[in-house]
Scaffold this motif. Sequence first.
Motif, PDB file in Angstrom:
ATOM      1  N   TYR A   8       0.832  -1.192   0.000  1.00  0.00           N
ATOM      2  CA  TYR A   8       0.000   0.000   0.000  1.00  0.00           C
ATOM      3  C   TYR A   8       0.872   1.248   0.000  1.00  0.00           C
ATOM      4  O   TYR A   8       1.794   1.358   0.785  1.00  0.00           O
ATOM      5  CB  TYR A   8      -0.782   0.004   1.303  1.00  0.00           C
ATOM      6  N   GLN A  25     -10.706   0.409  -1.590  1.00  0.00           N
ATOM      7  CA  GLN A  25      -9.536   0.222  -0.740  1.00  0.00           C
ATOM      8  C   GLN A  25      -8.248   0.690  -1.393  1.00  0.00           C
ATOM      9  O   GLN A  25      -7.384   1.272  -0.742  1.00  0.00           O
ATOM     10  CB  GLN A  25      -9.390  -1.262  -0.386  1.00  0.00           C
ATOM     11  N   LEU A  26      -8.092   0.432  -2.681  1.00  0.00           N
ATOM     12  CA  LEU A  26      -6.784   0.588  -3.309  1.00  0.00           C
ATOM     13  C   LEU A  26      -6.750   1.577  -4.468  1.00  0.00           C
ATOM     14  O   LEU A  26      -5.693   1.825  -5.020  1.00  0.00           O
ATOM     15  CB  LEU A  26      -6.285  -0.780  -3.811  1.00  0.00           C
ATOM     16  N   ILE A  81      -6.758 -13.375   3.291  1.00  0.00           N
ATOM     17  CA  ILE A  81      -5.725 -12.505   2.737  1.00  0.00           C
ATOM     18  C   ILE A  81      -4.527 -12.315   3.661  1.00  0.00           C
ATOM     19  O   ILE A  81      -3.427 -11.977   3.212  1.00  0.00           O
ATOM     20  CB  ILE A  81      -6.346 -11.140   2.349  1.00  0.00           C
ATOM     21  N   CYS A  82      -4.692 -12.554   4.961  1.00  0.00           N
ATOM     22  CA  CYS A  82      -3.540 -12.447   5.867  1.00  0.00           C
ATOM     23  C   CYS A  82      -2.439 -13.433   5.488  1.00  0.00           C
ATOM     24  O   CYS A  82      -1.257 -13.181   5.735  1.00  0.00           O
ATOM     25  CB  CYS A  82      -3.990 -12.667   7.312  1.00  0.00           C
ATOM     26  N   GLU A 118      -0.599 -11.067   2.929  1.00  0.00           N
ATOM     27  CA  GLU A 118      -0.051  -9.782   3.324  1.00  0.00           C
ATOM     28  C   GLU A 118       0.653  -9.791   4.677  1.00  0.00           C
ATOM     29  O   GLU A 118       1.632  -9.070   4.863  1.00  0.00           O
ATOM     30  CB  GLU A 118      -1.156  -8.723   3.315  1.00  0.00           C
ATOM     31  N   GLU A 150     -10.582  -6.090   3.485  1.00  0.00           N
ATOM     32  CA  GLU A 150      -9.531  -7.107   3.433  1.00  0.00           C
ATOM     33  C   GLU A 150      -8.141  -6.540   3.706  1.00  0.00           C
ATOM     34  O   GLU A 150      -7.292  -7.206   4.293  1.00  0.00           O
ATOM     35  CB  GLU A 150      -9.519  -7.805   2.059  1.00  0.00           C
ATOM     36  N   PHE A 151      -7.888  -5.312   3.281  1.00  0.00           N
ATOM     37  CA  PHE A 151      -6.530  -4.767   3.361  1.00  0.00           C
ATOM     38  C   PHE A 151      -6.354  -3.768   4.507  1.00  0.00           C
ATOM     39  O   PHE A 151      -5.323  -3.125   4.603  1.00  0.00           O
ATOM     40  CB  PHE A 151      -6.166  -4.110   2.031  1.00  0.00           C
ATOM     41  N   TYR A 193      -1.346  -4.911   6.994  1.00  0.00           N
ATOM     42  CA  TYR A 193      -0.011  -4.330   6.858  1.00  0.00           C
ATOM     43  C   TYR A 193       0.558  -3.829   8.177  1.00  0.00           C
ATOM     44  O   TYR A 193       1.771  -3.697   8.299  1.00  0.00           O
ATOM     45  CB  TYR A 193      -0.038  -3.165   5.860  1.00  0.00           C
TER      46      TYR A 193
END
Length: 481
Positions: free
Chosen positions: A3, A155-156, A345-346, A349, A398-399, A403
Amino acid sequence: MDYSHGRLATILVAASIMVVGCTSSPPDSPPAPSPAVNQAGAGADGAGDPYYPTDGNGGYDVTDYNVSVSYDPAAGTLDGDTTVTANATADLNRFNLDLVGFDIGNVDVNDKPAQFTREGDHELVITPSEPVAKGASFKARVRYKGTPAAKEDGQLGKNGWQKSRSGGAFVAGEPHSATFWFPANDHPRDKATFRLTARVPDGWSVISNGREEPSTSAEGWTTFRWVEETRLATYLTTIGIDKWTYERSTLPDGIPVVTAYAPGVENKKQLEARLPEILTFLSSKFGPYPQKVAGGIYLNEDIGFSLETQGRPIYAKWTNLETVVHENAHQWFGDSVTVDTWADICLNECFASYAQWLWAEAKDRQNLDQRYRSAVDRVKGRDTFWGNKLYGMGKGNEFHGVYDKGVLAMHALRRQIGEDAFNRVLKEWPAAYKDANASWRQFEDFVQRIAGQDLRGFYDAWFHSDKIPADQYLYPGTLRG
């Protein structure tokens, strides 16, 4: 993926941590996958992901994508001709592929014309002239043309086909990107090999996944060819069209390296020169490099993320050394071992982010226990930080935690189970699920067997909860002050 908005390397070294708000989440246990067929002989219009139920399709498994495109940067139009080879997992009178936009010219199944319709924003429903029997291999060829699109993701930023400042184009996005330029079974669970043949006007060039094959020129156009022999998830495919500067080399074990630099970012060559060192280090932690190629794609674009496109990550203009470490750690965690659903997703990431800590520990002699305690002290009273679940986070979230909270969770896990067990996990997990899919629940069971501990309390505190862990889990092992 890394990110740009408060990248992890900055987040946990700087004096403060970026905090992302959380929203309410559904129960941890995802629903059962949808059936292969919705009704007699009709392939399901989704793979049954709990967060994106219409992503992917049922009734078949793709084995190969053969994508051929012709793109004119001046006009911004793409002509496509894609053949999807698959095995039927049910008797199919009809089935779906995912494709966003484009005018469909015609569709063939096993070299015979097929009927087709469009449903929703991405479903291409195909009815072959003859039903496909369960267990049979079949080929679906789709010819299409139009102006490729991108879509804002909350999110992105943008996902999909994007124009570059030079006038070229590139594809990047997670969870969606492939279906903005070729028809696919668009879910990470269905991995397949990938071949790209891309035709562009002379003076332009193409970079993609896999092994580079010879290019050819005729009548003012050049055709580039790339072949990815290691199965990959659709969101890990890419194409970049630009006036690239290429660098080619090999790793010490003979793996070919191809890196492409967009005009204006040739200064990144010094950064990419450390790739052999990075891959050697990551291999020492995670086991042998799992891909057949290596390299990178350096954009001159300030997009909101860099992405682990398989074997050849895409890097935003802001990319630094920690980003290159992160995206190449994904070649094990995310690319080789791929999530079963987006709730997992962990597994991608949290590991890739912790790889940055491992690099700092080895190369910069950082004391990670001290770094951890300092980070926890800065966020101890911030409910919005701890409120981001690492599993069961809910669609669209999800994100949000992986991080920052995720990297703390990985270090706490290391101290909870001990150095020997943690090092075994780092190598044995990607070896056990190489070139496959895995779920977070499988990971929990895997670690618990290696550790020989009952870790249910730890998992609940760190990965399933939206509260700060109790001290026994927040400060395990050498983290106890």
